[in-house]
Scaffold this motif. Structure first.
Motif, PDB file in Angstrom:
ATOM      1  N   PRO A 155      -4.026  13.166  -4.628  1.00  0.00           N
ATOM      2  CA  PRO A 155      -4.912  14.330  -4.693  1.00  0.00           C
ATOM      3  C   PRO A 155      -4.865  15.195  -3.431  1.00  0.00           C
ATOM      4  N   LEU A 156      -4.744  14.566  -2.264  1.00  0.00           N
ATOM      5  CA  LEU A 156      -4.641  15.344  -1.023  1.00  0.00           C
ATOM      6  C   LEU A 156      -3.354  16.163  -1.007  1.00  0.00           C
ATOM      7  N   ALA A 157      -2.265  15.555  -1.491  1.00  0.00           N
ATOM      8  CA  ALA A 157      -1.005  16.292  -1.581  1.00  0.00           C
ATOM      9  C   ALA A 157      -1.138  17.468  -2.542  1.00  0.00           C
ATOM     10  N   ALA A 187      -3.810  13.866 -10.799  1.00  0.00           N
ATOM     11  CA  ALA A 187      -3.248  13.169  -9.644  1.00  0.00           C
ATOM     12  C   ALA A 187      -3.689  11.706  -9.692  1.00  0.00           C
ATOM     13  N   PRO A 188      -2.752  10.757  -9.763  1.00  0.00           N
ATOM     14  CA  PRO A 188      -3.113   9.332  -9.821  1.00  0.00           C
ATOM     15  C   PRO A 188      -3.789   8.869  -8.530  1.00  0.00           C
ATOM     16  N   VAL A 189      -4.716   7.921  -8.661  1.00  0.00           N
ATOM     17  CA  VAL A 189      -5.423   7.377  -7.490  1.00  0.00           C
ATOM     18  C   VAL A 189      -5.363   5.841  -7.472  1.00  0.00           C
ATOM     19  N   ILE A 190      -4.347   5.273  -8.114  1.00  0.00           N
ATOM     20  CA  ILE A 190      -4.255   3.820  -8.207  1.00  0.00           C
ATOM     21  C   ILE A 190      -4.072   3.214  -6.815  1.00  0.00           C
ATOM     22  N   GLY A 191      -4.882   2.210  -6.501  1.00  0.00           N
ATOM     23  CA  GLY A 191      -4.759   1.494  -5.241  1.00  0.00           C
ATOM     24  C   GLY A 191      -4.254   0.087  -5.486  1.00  0.00           C
ATOM     25  N   THR A 192      -3.788  -0.586  -4.442  1.00  0.00           N
ATOM     26  CA  THR A 192      -3.271  -1.945  -4.612  1.00  0.00           C
ATOM     27  C   THR A 192      -4.195  -2.991  -4.004  1.00  0.00           C
ATOM     28  N   SER A 235       0.826  -1.208   0.000  1.00  0.00           N
ATOM     29  CA  SER A 235       0.000   0.000   0.000  1.00  0.00           C
ATOM     30  C   SER A 235       0.861   1.260   0.000  1.00  0.00           C
ATOM     31  N   LEU A 236       1.882   1.283   0.869  1.00  0.00           N
ATOM     32  CA  LEU A 236       2.738   2.467   0.946  1.00  0.00           C
ATOM     33  C   LEU A 236       3.559   2.646  -0.329  1.00  0.00           C
ATOM     34  N   ASP A 237       4.019   1.541  -0.912  1.00  0.00           N
ATOM     35  CA  ASP A 237       4.759   1.631  -2.171  1.00  0.00           C
ATOM     36  C   ASP A 237       3.899   2.249  -3.265  1.00  0.00           C
ATOM     37  N   GLN A 238       2.613   1.843  -3.308  1.00  0.00           N
ATOM     38  CA  GLN A 238       1.725   2.384  -4.331  1.00  0.00           C
ATOM     39  C   GLN A 238       1.453   3.866  -4.107  1.00  0.00           C
ATOM     40  N   ASP A 239       1.276   4.262  -2.839  1.00  0.00           N
ATOM     41  CA  ASP A 239       1.065   5.673  -2.540  1.00  0.00           C
ATOM     42  C   ASP A 239       2.282   6.507  -2.966  1.00  0.00           C
ATOM     43  N   LEU A 240       3.465   5.986  -2.685  1.00  0.00           N
ATOM     44  CA  LEU A 240       4.683   6.700  -3.069  1.00  0.00           C
ATOM     45  C   LEU A 240       4.799   6.799  -4.594  1.00  0.00           C
ATOM     46  N   GLU A 241       4.397   5.733  -5.288  1.00  0.00           N
ATOM     47  CA  GLU A 241       4.435   5.758  -6.748  1.00  0.00           C
ATOM     48  C   GLU A 241       3.439   6.781  -7.295  1.00  0.00           C
ATOM     49  N   ASN A 242       2.244   6.846  -6.689  1.00  0.00           N
ATOM     50  CA  ASN A 242       1.260   7.842  -7.116  1.00  0.00           C
ATOM     51  C   ASN A 242       1.801   9.258  -6.934  1.00  0.00           C
ATOM     52  N   LEU A 243       2.436   9.501  -5.799  1.00  0.00           N
ATOM     53  CA  LEU A 243       3.013  10.822  -5.539  1.00  0.00           C
ATOM     54  C   LEU A 243       4.125  11.144  -6.537  1.00  0.00           C
ATOM     55  N   SER A 255       6.136  14.158 -11.224  1.00  0.00           N
ATOM     56  CA  SER A 255       6.819  14.205 -12.519  1.00  0.00           C
ATOM     57  C   SER A 255       5.906  14.699 -13.634  1.00  0.00           C
ATOM     58  N   GLY A 256       4.584  14.493 -13.480  1.00  0.00           N
ATOM     59  CA  GLY A 256       3.661  14.895 -14.528  1.00  0.00           C
ATOM     60  C   GLY A 256       3.028  16.259 -14.321  1.00  0.00           C
ATOM     61  N   LEU A 257       3.294  16.881 -13.170  1.00  0.00           N
ATOM     62  CA  LEU A 257       2.671  18.168 -12.858  1.00  0.00           C
ATOM     63  C   LEU A 257       3.387  19.284 -13.604  1.00  0.00           C
TER      64      LEU A 257
END
Length: 252
Positions: free
Chosen positions: A214-216, A200-205, A71-79, A84-86
């Motif tokens: 999105p919160l960030a 903002a990506p919202v992919i979950g695992t 879960s944390l790895d996916q959150d870090l990847e989303n961030l 990088s895309g912003l």
């Protein structure tokens, strides 16, 4: 689902082929190149994948990593992907819209409502007039709202975009209201209706979507807005501090 969000080099590495082979494969399928194929894959994923499919996929597989690490790895990847895309220009334009708007309207339905609450609280702290539109029926509520030209509507919706949010964008545009979409694709129905879009990506695992990115992004918008006028922001925070200190609600 992961394959839909890999870059060309990442996909080539995972498949053990060259990047040019990935490009030729995309062209063989009728696409101009890999970016075009990637956009189609992402769109298909967002249209068909729900938290049910995500958790079903997780439950049916054996994972080497603990759930917390996944879960944390996916959150870090989303961030990381959001960062990088912003595009700096798009972010600056969004902050300028927030700064100029005499009032900001925030709209979301369901799980995305937490983003409305967060941004609303931050804008209130900066003494920015805010109106929140939440839950099903926001388009009907908006009919009774006195929109003023130059105001800003920020809409939040992700993956299988809820119809009412882009419909609300269409509803306020003839009134001279600017629209900003915070979503997970630059080509989904909400983004296509917006004057400006931040992704903002919202992919979950495992269970449900992740709203960490999105919160960030909400924090980035509020911090950037506050930094435009530091003295004014400090004055607003000082007033809030004095108001809270009147009440014995904090631990000593």
């Amino acid at each position: 689902y992961r394959l839909a969000f890999l870059s060309g080099p990442e996909l080539a590495r995972d498949c053990g082929v060259s990047v040019s082979a990935i490009t030729r494969f995309a062209q063989k399928l009728g696409y101009g190149g890999f970016p075009e194929l990637k956009k189609a894959l992402e769109g298909q994923y967002r249209k068909t994948t729900t938290p049910y499919e995500m958790f079903q996929s997780f439950a049916e597989k054996r994972h080497r990593k603990p759930v917390a690490e996944l879960s944390l790895d996916q959150d870090l990847e989303n961030l990381s992907r959001m960062r990088s895309g912003l595009e700096p220009g798009a972010l600056q334009a969004a902050v300028a819209l927030l700064a100029r708007a005499p009032r900001v309207h925030l709209a979301a339905i369901g799980s995305a409502e937490i983003l409305v609450d967060k941004l609303s609280a931050l804008l209130h702290a900066l003494e920015k007039p805010v109106n929140s539109l939440k839950s099903c029926g926001i388009t009907r509520v908006a009919e009774a709202t006195d929109f003023v030209p130059g105001e800003l509507l920020v809409g939040f919706s992700f993956q299988r975009v809820l119809k009412e949010v882009p419909e609300l964008f269409r509803q306020v545009k003839p009134l001279g209201v600017k629209t900003l979409a915070v979503t997970d694709s630059p080509v989904n129905p909400l983004a296509l209706e917006a004057d400006l879009t931040l992704v903002a990506p919202v992919i979950g695992t495992t269970f449900g979507l992740s709203l960490v990115a999105p919160l960030a992004l909400v924090n980035v918008l509020a911090n950037s807005l506050a930094a435009l006028h530091p003295k004014k922001s400090l004055k607003a925070l000082e007033k809030a501090k004095q108001a809270w200190e009147k009440y014995p609600i904090f631990c000593e």
